[in-house]
Design an enzyme around this catalytic site. Structure first.
Site: not given
Ligand code: GRF
Length: 216
Positions: A113, A175
């Site tokens: 998450h 990311q």
């Protein structure tokens, strides 16, 4: 030899950059994982193209074809179980899982998450961290339980929020962090160092009341 590797199913809904990180590391032997199947609830997910290029079996079932969450989940599980996965990796799988599915795979499902949980479960995490004026942000790998983004936390990757950061800049830096920490946590599972027991995450026999945190 693939017989000795942990068999993983990776579930996606979208572009699959985390999937790609797993594929790259499985190919060059940095993780002892055998990606036995990629599943998507969207047949047009770019991640399926990544699976095809890597010659990994893939399956897509459209959730809209099912009357309710559990009947979809039971079909997904029936397909996944043909591949006998040891571990499920949710990598941008944009579906809330039914209690039945969570119980079926209890202790064998990881999620990542894009926030330092327990902060910001749900959507728009980068904007929420900026809005709150946080000094740090990041991403967290956790075991999946019935509570959305609320299962026992395992590993967090933390970055400092810089002046001028936007949701987009945070997204790309987070990311890049995810592509390191997610395979790492899965590798701990593959090595038998990480387990889910008594509703908690355990690493090397120690209960993790806080996730391991790495700064990037
Ligand atoms: C990741 O940011 C992850 O934290 C969230 O979904 C995103 C998936 O991105 N759960 P990608 O499809 O792996 O690029």
């Amino acid at each position: 030899m693939s017989e000795t590797k942990t068999r993983v199913a990776i579930l996606i809904s979208g572009s699959g950059t985390n999937l790609q990180a797993f594929i790259d590391r499985a190919i060059d032997g940095r993780v002892d994982l055998d990606i036995v199947v990629v599943f998507s609830n969207r047949v047009d997910a770019y991640g399926l193209e990544r699976a095809r290029k890597a010659h990994i079996p893939w399956v897509s079932i459209t959730h809209a074809d099912y009357p309710d969450r559990e009947s979809f989940d039971r079909s997904v599980a029936a397909v996944l179980d043909e591949y006998a996965p040891d571990l499920l990796i949710l990598a941008g799988f944009m579906r809330i899982l039914s209690p039945w599915f969570v119980r079926h795979y209890e202790g064998r499902v990881l999620n990542i998450h894009p926030a330092l949980l327990p902060k910001y479960p749900g959507l728009n995490t980068h904007a929420r961290a900026l809005e709150a004026g946080d000094s740090h942000h990041g991403s967290t790998v956790h075991f999946v339980t019935e509570e959305l983004d609320g299962g026992p936390r395992i590993l967090a990757g933390r970055i400092a929020i810089e002046e001028g950061d936007t949701s987009d800049s945070l997204n790309s830096r987070v990311q890049a962090v995810e592509h390191e920490i997610y395979p790492q946590a899965a590798q701990w599972f593959a090595e038998g160092r990480l387990e889910f027991r008594d509703a908690a995450a355990w690493l090397d026999g120690k209960r993790l009341d806080e996730p391991v945190t790495e700064d990037f």
